[in-house]
Design a protein around this motif. Structure first.
Motif: not given
Length: 227
Positions: A82-87, A94-99
């Motif tokens: 899993p990775i967390l990315v901030h848009a 906008p916000g943090v999303y989990l992939f």
């Protein structure tokens, strides 16, 4: 009285066969025939007993063992990382999303509800691969200065424009670092790795601690970078 000196009368072929039958038929009839039949029955029964047991089940030594195939080894299933990315910037949400597993900037745009109407599409690299902890900023049309997050990780992804002044070593993206003379992908990655390990550069001369940068290369880029 018959004369014994006379030769016996000649018998016809049919009479000879009948005489031979009378002489030997006792050998194949009566008790002898029964004994021969009983012997044949005993031989057949003994052969059958050698193959099967007394209860009719096959004898163990008469069974050819079959090779038992080994069970197939299950293929190990690797869980995606899993990775967390901030848009941030010109996205709808906008916000943090989990992939889970590999993802691209395009996936982040879709997760954030898409770009806003004033987003600068030409400065967004939708095919860029995302990584854990990344901060991706999407600029709007006409925006020249790209803000940096307070933790100093710098904008990444979305292809932000180069700043108007010297490049900040503590917030520059790999693409921006590669625009410096003598800096390729390997040195740019080494700069970012060193920056993250020490918590940011305190001075431009700190680049001398980066693998691949010596005094000569530092003089080429000294006036183009800052901290």
């Amino acid at each position: 009285m018959e004369d014994s000196s006379l030769p016996p009368p000649r018998l016809s072929p049919a009479e000879r066969v009948r005489e031979m039958w009378d002489d030997y038929r006792h050998l194949i009839t009566g008790p002898r025939l029964l004994m021969a039949g009983a012997g044949l029955v005993i031989i057949v029964a003994a052969a059958a007993y050698m193959i099967v047991g007394a209860n009719g089940a096959p004898r163990p030594e008469a069974i050819i063992p079959m090779a038992t195939p080994l069970p197939a080894r299950p293929t190990p299933v690797t869980e995606p990382t899993p990775i967390l990315v901030h848009a941030a910037g010109a996205v709808q949400v906008p916000g943090v999303y989990l992939f889970r597993g590999e993802a691209r900037v395009l996936d982040l745009v879709e997760a954030a509800g898409g770009l806003t109407g004033d987003a600068d599409y030409d400065r967004v690299n939708l095919a860029e691969t995302l990584f854990d902890g990344q901060w991706v900023y999407f600029p709007v049309v006409g925006q020249t200065e790209i803000p940096a997050p307070l933790n100093g990780s710098g904008p990444a992804g979305g292809g932000p424009a180069a700043p108007s002044g010297p490049l900040n070593l503590n917030s520059a993206t790999p693409e921006q670092l590669e625009s410096l003379p003598g800096v390729g992908p390997a040195i740019a990655a080494a700069i970012i790795e060193h920056r993250q390990r020490i918590g940011g550069f305190a001075s431009v001369d700190g680049l001398l601690a980066v693998s691949g940068i010596g005094p000569a290369k530092l003089e080429l880029i000294r006036d183009l970078v800052a901290v």
